[in-house]
Design a protein around this motif. Structure first.
Motif, PDB file in Angstrom:
ATOM      1  N   ARG A 296       0.845  -0.578  -0.366  1.00 20.32           N
ATOM      2  CA  ARG A 296       0.249  -0.211   0.136  1.00 20.32           C
ATOM      3  C   ARG A 296       1.083   1.778  -0.100  1.00 20.32           C
ATOM      4  O   ARG A 296       2.147   1.370   0.661  1.00 20.32           O
ATOM      5  CB  ARG A 296      -0.894  -0.343   1.309  1.00 20.32           C
ATOM      6  CG  ARG A 296      -1.956  -0.956   1.193  1.00 20.32           C
ATOM      7  CD  ARG A 296      -2.534  -1.319   2.255  1.00 20.32           C
ATOM      8  NE  ARG A 296      -3.545   0.367   2.931  1.00 20.32           N
ATOM      9  CZ  ARG A 296      -4.458   1.027   2.367  1.00 20.32           C
ATOM     10  NH1 ARG A 296      -5.396  -0.102   1.103  1.00 20.32           N
ATOM     11  NH2 ARG A 296      -5.113   1.813   3.407  1.00 20.32           N
ATOM     12  N   GLU A 297       0.418   2.427  -0.856  1.00 20.95           N
ATOM     13  CA  GLU A 297       0.991   3.301  -0.692  1.00 20.95           C
ATOM     14  C   GLU A 297       1.324   3.634   1.183  1.00 20.95           C
ATOM     15  O   GLU A 297       0.345   4.021   2.264  1.00 20.95           O
ATOM     16  CB  GLU A 297      -0.042   4.766  -1.742  1.00 20.95           C
ATOM     17  CG  GLU A 297       0.073   4.450  -3.061  1.00 20.95           C
ATOM     18  CD  GLU A 297       1.548   4.898  -3.242  1.00 20.95           C
ATOM     19  OE1 GLU A 297       2.113   5.230  -2.937  1.00 20.95           O
ATOM     20  OE2 GLU A 297       1.492   3.735  -4.351  1.00 20.95           O
ATOM     21  N   ARG A 298       2.065   4.546   1.201  1.00 20.80           N
ATOM     22  CA  ARG A 298       2.549   4.731   2.117  1.00 20.80           C
ATOM     23  C   ARG A 298       1.840   6.010   3.292  1.00 20.80           C
ATOM     24  O   ARG A 298       1.320   7.340   2.114  1.00 20.80           O
ATOM     25  CB  ARG A 298       4.576   5.603   2.776  1.00 20.80           C
ATOM     26  CG  ARG A 298       4.517   5.629   4.087  1.00 20.80           C
ATOM     27  CD  ARG A 298       6.481   6.067   3.729  1.00 20.80           C
ATOM     28  NE  ARG A 298       6.665   6.448   4.725  1.00 20.80           N
ATOM     29  CZ  ARG A 298       6.936   5.536   5.998  1.00 20.80           C
ATOM     30  NH1 ARG A 298       6.686   4.170   6.226  1.00 20.80           N
ATOM     31  NH2 ARG A 298       7.113   5.986   7.374  1.00 20.80           N
ATOM     32  N   GLY A 299       1.116   5.702   3.531  1.00 17.77           N
ATOM     33  CA  GLY A 299      -0.014   7.383   4.485  1.00 17.77           C
ATOM     34  C   GLY A 299      -1.119   6.754   3.878  1.00 17.77           C
ATOM     35  O   GLY A 299      -1.946   7.789   4.038  1.00 17.77           O
ATOM     36  N   ALA A 300      -1.421   5.837   3.300  1.00 17.39           N
ATOM     37  CA  ALA A 300      -2.877   5.895   2.568  1.00 17.39           C
ATOM     38  C   ALA A 300      -3.825   5.386   3.846  1.00 17.39           C
ATOM     39  O   ALA A 300      -4.627   5.158   4.021  1.00 17.39           O
ATOM     40  CB  ALA A 300      -2.699   4.247   1.686  1.00 17.39           C
ATOM     41  N   GLY A 301      -3.469   5.102   5.538  1.00 13.59           N
ATOM     42  CA  GLY A 301      -3.819   4.493   6.281  1.00 13.59           C
ATOM     43  C   GLY A 301      -4.203   2.906   6.205  1.00 13.59           C
ATOM     44  O   GLY A 301      -3.599   2.731   6.063  1.00 13.59           O
ATOM     45  N   ARG A 302      -5.021   2.943   7.370  1.00 13.00           N
ATOM     46  CA  ARG A 302      -5.654   1.386   7.253  1.00 13.00           C
ATOM     47  C   ARG A 302      -6.456   0.955   6.317  1.00 13.00           C
ATOM     48  O   ARG A 302      -7.351   1.291   6.111  1.00 13.00           O
ATOM     49  CB  ARG A 302      -6.815   1.132   9.015  1.00 13.00           C
ATOM     50  CG  ARG A 302      -6.222  -0.424   9.551  1.00 13.00           C
ATOM     51  CD  ARG A 302      -7.305  -0.069  10.459  1.00 13.00           C
ATOM     52  NE  ARG A 302      -8.149  -1.121  10.732  1.00 13.00           N
ATOM     53  CZ  ARG A 302      -8.348  -1.189  11.718  1.00 13.00           C
ATOM     54  NH1 ARG A 302      -8.148  -0.403  13.224  1.00 13.00           N
ATOM     55  NH2 ARG A 302      -8.523  -2.733  12.232  1.00 13.00           N
ATOM     56  N   PRO A 303      -5.427  -0.859   5.679  1.00  7.48           N
ATOM     57  CA  PRO A 303      -7.073  -1.422   5.123  1.00  7.48           C
ATOM     58  C   PRO A 303      -8.398  -1.393   5.248  1.00  7.48           C
ATOM     59  O   PRO A 303      -8.764  -1.763   6.362  1.00  7.48           O
ATOM     60  CB  PRO A 303      -6.097  -2.257   4.314  1.00  7.48           C
ATOM     61  CG  PRO A 303      -5.350  -2.813   5.598  1.00  7.48           C
ATOM     62  CD  PRO A 303      -5.187  -1.265   6.488  1.00  7.48           C
ATOM     63  N   THR A 304      -9.524  -1.320   4.401  1.00  9.88           N
ATOM     64  CA  THR A 304     -10.825  -1.597   4.493  1.00  9.88           C
ATOM     65  C   THR A 304     -11.026  -2.849   4.710  1.00  9.88           C
ATOM     66  O   THR A 304     -10.115  -3.671   4.123  1.00  9.88           O
ATOM     67  CB  THR A 304     -11.466  -1.027   3.482  1.00  9.88           C
ATOM     68  OG1 THR A 304     -11.212  -1.294   1.876  1.00  9.88           O
ATOM     69  CG2 THR A 304     -10.856   0.977   3.662  1.00  9.88           C
TER      70      THR A 304
END
Length: 126
Positions: free
Chosen positions: A103-111
């Motif tokens: 995942r992209e850095r800073g994209a937050g927690r995955p849904t």
């Protein structure tokens, strides 16, 4: 066996010429059936002589070497290269590793949907 003919244990020779990092890894490879001497499955204590063909499946590739010199102790890389003739096929080209499931850095927690897609990419089902 002739008196002038030198022999060495298979696991000790594989380790001595730097085909494996440790002698224990060489012995484990022998016991697992990853080492063949002259086409036959080799045990760790099987004797090797000059002229024997050793096939070793290790680290994702097969090494095919012919014993040209018997050594009992681990030797330097330059000397080790003189102890066998390497008939191995060339290693496969190193492909660019694709970052699967990153995942992209800073994209937050995955849904939950993101997690399902990641699991599907990794071959997991749930």
């Amino acid at each position: 066996m002739a008196s002038g003919e030198e022999t060495v244990r298979t696991d000790a020779w594989i380790w001595s010429v730097r085909l494996t990092k440790t002698r224990a890894m060489a012995a484990t490879a022998c016991r697992a059936g990853h080492v063949r001497v002259n086409g036959e499955r080799a045990k760790p204590a099987q004797v090797l002589r000059v002229g024997d063909e050793v096939r070793l499946r290790h680290a994702g590739r097969e090494r095919i070497v012919v014993v040209s010199r018997v050594v009992r102790k681990r030797v330097g890389a330059a000397v080790a290269a003189e102890c066998f003739v390497d008939n191995s096929p060339p290693p496969p080209p190193r492909e660019q590793l694709v970052a699967v499931g990153q995942r992209e850095r800073g994209a937050g927690r995955p849904t939950k949907r993101d997690r399902r897609e990641l699991d599907q990419l990794r071959g997991r089902s749930g």
